[in-house]
Every structure is written in structure tokens, then in C-alpha cells.
Design a protein around this motif. Structure first.
Motif, PDB file in Angstrom:
ATOM      1  N   ALA A 156       0.860  -1.188   0.000  1.00  0.00           N
ATOM      2  CA  ALA A 156       0.000   0.000   0.000  1.00  0.00           C
ATOM      3  C   ALA A 156       0.891   1.231   0.000  1.00  0.00           C
ATOM      4  CB  ALA A 156      -0.907  -0.002   1.227  1.00  0.00           C
ATOM      5  N   ARG A 277      -4.013   1.231  -8.995  1.00  0.00           N
ATOM      6  CA  ARG A 277      -3.548  -0.119  -8.666  1.00  0.00           C
ATOM      7  C   ARG A 277      -2.628  -0.608  -9.770  1.00  0.00           C
ATOM      8  NH1 ARG A 277      -6.241  -5.113 -10.517  1.00  0.00           N
ATOM      9  NH2 ARG A 277      -4.921  -6.817  -9.778  1.00  0.00           N
ATOM     10  N   PHE A 282      -0.954  -0.677  -4.446  1.00  0.00           N
ATOM     11  CA  PHE A 282      -2.048   0.286  -4.509  1.00  0.00           C
ATOM     12  C   PHE A 282      -1.541   1.650  -4.051  1.00  0.00           C
ATOM     13  CE2 PHE A 282      -3.404  -3.918  -3.370  1.00  0.00           C
ATOM     14  CZ  PHE A 282      -4.516  -4.181  -4.150  1.00  0.00           C
ATOM     15  N   ASP A 305     -10.063   6.485   0.241  1.00  0.00           N
ATOM     16  CA  ASP A 305      -9.212   5.491  -0.424  1.00  0.00           C
ATOM     17  C   ASP A 305      -8.941   4.320   0.505  1.00  0.00           C
ATOM     18  OD1 ASP A 305      -8.987   7.247  -2.572  1.00  0.00           O
ATOM     19  OD2 ASP A 305      -6.936   7.862  -2.099  1.00  0.00           O
ATOM     20  N   LEU A 309      -9.789   0.355   0.178  1.00  0.00           N
ATOM     21  CA  LEU A 309      -8.704  -0.626   0.193  1.00  0.00           C
ATOM     22  C   LEU A 309      -8.880  -1.619   1.335  1.00  0.00           C
ATOM     23  CD1 LEU A 309      -6.156  -1.578  -1.130  1.00  0.00           C
ATOM     24  CD2 LEU A 309      -4.850   0.139   0.158  1.00  0.00           C
ATOM     25  N   ILE A 325     -10.399  -5.797  -5.006  1.00  0.00           N
ATOM     26  CA  ILE A 325      -9.057  -5.429  -5.464  1.00  0.00           C
ATOM     27  C   ILE A 325      -9.117  -4.999  -6.927  1.00  0.00           C
ATOM     28  CG2 ILE A 325      -6.806  -6.430  -6.040  1.00  0.00           C
ATOM     29  CD1 ILE A 325      -7.041  -7.982  -3.366  1.00  0.00           C
ATOM     30  N   TYR A 328     -10.733  -1.485  -7.183  1.00  0.00           N
ATOM     31  CA  TYR A 328     -10.232  -0.438  -6.293  1.00  0.00           C
ATOM     32  C   TYR A 328     -10.074   0.901  -7.013  1.00  0.00           C
ATOM     33  CZ  TYR A 328      -6.973   2.263  -3.445  1.00  0.00           C
ATOM     34  OH  TYR A 328      -6.366   3.274  -2.741  1.00  0.00           O
ATOM     35  N   SER A 329      -9.386   0.918  -8.132  1.00  0.00           N
ATOM     36  CA  SER A 329      -9.181   2.178  -8.864  1.00  0.00           C
ATOM     37  C   SER A 329     -10.498   2.805  -9.288  1.00  0.00           C
ATOM     38  CB  SER A 329      -8.308   1.946 -10.107  1.00  0.00           C
ATOM     39  OG  SER A 329      -6.950   1.926  -9.783  1.00  0.00           O
TER      40      SER A 329
END
Length: 390
Positions: A156, A277, A282, A305, A309, A325, A328-329
């Protein structure tokens, strides 16, 4: 060494993520290039949306915030020499913001992490995220002159705008979007009572000003100034004199001045990187985006964010699901661009632009007038200011 999640950066984003993961039973180690004292010494904003408050509660780091923080139900817009209140609570169906300094958020998260006995390596140098495009990422670093390798499942990147994580991504895999504003904010922190119970956003012919606060006895004030200005050229007396010229008569009479605890200059910028990501690494917080502080979104975007995550990693470890996952973006960027738009709009509305002329000033005045006359316009401002749910 091995951990499930290696977190790079011990600012509020990294610390919040670490605490949330710990609560979910997910092992993590935080690496930070600076000392703990340096991290705590950074002066930042302190307006928290409900989402940020909720995440701090989930992290077990909200007790002092609820005891000492200041819930705010509105803000004031000052233009044309008069103040106009935007009732956030009434316009949004009961939502509000919490005024609580980012330094205090960081302190609370540090204390929670220490109480849980979790590992944070401060003054970790030459940190390098590696092999994040494969199944076995790792982070190498040096500490006290000794080289270390941290094996992990995920990395991360919570290491800020100038951090190593974004810089480690091959240029062809990343896009950046940026707008640099032609002015900055000169900020002053003082142990003086706030000039108003709520934040005052001032649009004046002399430039923008913000009257903010950290507590009932500590205030934070900002002035729009050209980027050519230097902090050392601004004595406390000069700052207070200029602030008074940008306030209405009532606020000017109520303003309590005193010696500054800190003065600093911050340029304004809008910045977003896509995607967020890269395999098993990330980006979160300032590593992925910057907003002008006008909309009070910087810390809140970092928290959201982290919220996404944390959800994604919890689903992965507890349910074996990779969906969070993969998305995520997408989830983060939808929220980020909404906040970027609002922060750009607030900045454009409240500041004087060097290239602007009489036409621009008249349009700003018309828009400000529309906001305070139209419930729909005021509601749009209020909904964006208090933030959207995750």
C-alpha cells in the motif's frame, strides 16, 4: 521478514489503513522514512467528513476526537462585505462535519497502533517496492545501517505526493492530470480563540481569506497571496493587518490576534493519477491525488481510499474474493473526480485570478449571489462539502 500487507508511509492514510487491517485480523507493517516527531510536526487541515469520522471509529481511534473535536453544522460565505450562512445540517438532512486537526488524527492513530503492539519502522531509508507486478511482491529498505527485505502479499503506497511508490511505476503504465493555480495560501496558526463559531470563506477584492480553527483556543487563518511571496517577508503584524482588510466589520471587531505558532506557504494544485492499482501495489491519498484545500477534501479523500482498500483486502482474506481489489481504482477515482470538481469549483469561485478581469469578477459575484438565494444551489454546495457516503 514477512507480513501480509506492507504499508509505505506513516501519515494518517497509512496509519488508518494499518489500524483497520489489524481490526480485521490482517497482519501489516508500516515503513516511514521520517521520524515520528517529524510526522507529528506537519501542520495540515482538520475538517473531517462523516465517512472519515466513521472510519476512525471503526479503527478504534475516535475517542479523543469525540471529546475534543468541534462538530460544525454550517459554514459562512463572506462576499460583498456581508456574511451568509450555509446550513449544512439542515440542507443535507442532518449531516455535519467535524473540525479536528490532522495532527491530532495522526497522534490518535499512532497511539492506537502502539497500544496494539503493531510494528512501525520509522526512519526507514532507501525504501523500494519491488516485484509488485507478480505474485510475490517485496519491499527493501535500510534501517540503522542494516539492509532489510520485507516479503508481503500486497503493498500500500501511502507515501505522499513525493513518495517512492508512484515513482516506481513504469511511466507507460500511468497517466497524470494536473492543474496548477497561480497563487498560494499563506497560513498562520495561533493560540487565539476563533473569530467565529464556524468557518468563514471570504471572497474580496484583495483576495481570498479563510478563518478556520483547530479548537476553542487555537485558530488557523489563510490568505491568498501570489506565488512570489515569501513567508519570511510576512511578520505577524502584517498578516493580521491584511486579514482584517479581508473581513467584514463584525468579524474584524471580534478578531483576537496573537503571536504565530507557525506560518507556512502552500501552493495550490489539482492532481490525479490513473490508475491507482498496479498489480499488487495500490496508491492511496496524496500518492495518487492532490486537491486545492478550498473544499477541505485532502484528508477525507485519503480516508475514503483507505476505506475502499480495507474493504477490498478484507474481502480477499476473509472471503477469497478478488473483486474489491480489481475494482479499487474505479471506486476511488469516481469519488476522487467528484471531489476534484468541487474543490476546483470552490477555488474558482472564491479566489481572485491574475488573468481575470471585470467580467470574471461579475460572474463570481453572480454565482455567489445565486448560491445564497437558491436552496437548490446551496444544497449542492452543502452536499459536496459534507461528503458522499462510501
Amino acid at each position: 521478514m514477512r507480513t501480509q500487507v506492507a504499508i509505505i508511509g506513516a501519515g494518517p492514510a497509512g496509519l488508518l489503513l494499518g489500524q483497520l487491517l489489524y481490526k480485521a485480523g490482517i497482519d501489516n507493517i508500516i515503513l516511514e522514512q521520517r521520524s515520528a516527531d517529524y510526522v507529528l510536526g506537519r501542520i495540515r487541515a482538520g475538517v473531517l467528513e462523516q465517512v472519515s469520522v466513521d472510519l476512525l471509529e471503526a479503527a478504534g481511534a475516535a475517542e479523543r476526537m469525540h471529546a475534543e473535536g468541534l462538530p460544525h453544522d454550517g459554514i459562512e460565505l463572506l462576499f460583498g462585505g456581508q456574511r451568509h450562512r450555509i446550513d449544512l445540517h439542515e440542507l443535507t438532512g442532518g449531516k455535519r462535519v467535524m473540525v479536528y486537526g490532522q495532527t491530532e488524527v495522526t497522534r490518535d492513530l499512532m497511539a492506537a497502533r502502539a497500544a496494539a503492539g503493531l510494528t512501525t519502522v520509522y526512519e526507514a531509508t532507501n525504501v523500494q517496492p519491488l516485484d509488485f507486478d507478480g505474485d510475490q511482491p517485496r519491499v527493501t529498505y535500510e534501517h540503522d545501517g542494516v539492509s532489510h527485505t520485507l516479503q508481503c502479499d500486497f503493498i500500500a503506497g501511502c507515501d505522499g505526493f513525493h513518495g517512492v511508490c508512484r515513482a516506481s511505476v513504469p511511466p507507460q503504465q500511468i497517466r497524470t492530470f494536473e492543474k496548477v493555480y497561480p497563487f498560494g495560501w499563506l497560513g498562520l496558526l495561533s493560540d487565539t480563540p476563533p473569530v467565529s463559531d464556524e468557518l468563514i470563506y471570504a471572497h474580496t477584492e484583495r483576495g481570498f481569506a479563510l478563518c478556520s480553527q483547530r479548537s476553542l483556543t487555537r485558530s488557523r487563518y489563510y490568505l491568498q497571496v501570489p506565488l512570489t511571496e515569501k513567508v519570511e517577508d510576512w511578520s505577524d503584524e502584517r498578516f493580521w493587518d491584511e486579514l482584517k482588510l479581508r473581513l467584514d466589520p463584525e468579524a474584524r471587531a471580534q478578531l483576537v490576534t496573537g503571536p504565530s505558532l507557525e506560518k507556512s506557504m502552500a501552493p495550490l494544485r489539482s492532481f490525479v493519477t490513473e490508475p491507482m492499482r498496479f498489480g499488487r501495489m495500490f496508491l492511496a491519498g496524496d500518492a495518487a491525488h492532490i486537491v486545492p484545500p478550498t473544499g477541505a477534501k485532502g484528508l477525507n479523500l485519503a480516508a475514503s481510499d483507505v476505506g475502499y482498500l480495507h474493504q477490498a483486502m478484507t474481502e480477499y482474506y476473509q472471503q477469497g474474493s478478488y473483486e474489491g481489489i480489481e475494482r479499487y481504482s474505479e471506486r476511488c477515482l469516481r469519488r476522487i473526480w467528484n471531489a476534484e470538481r468541487f474543490s476546483w469549483w470552490m477555488t474558482s469561485l472564491m479566489h481572485n485570478f491574475p488573468e481575470g478581469g471585470g467580467f470574471d469578477a461579475k460572474v463570481q459575484a453572480a454565482e455567489l449571489g445565486y448560491i445564497v438565494r437558491s436552496r437548490a444551489a446551496a444544497t449542492a454546495l452543502a452536499e459536496n462539502y459534507v461528503g458522499l457516503a462510501l
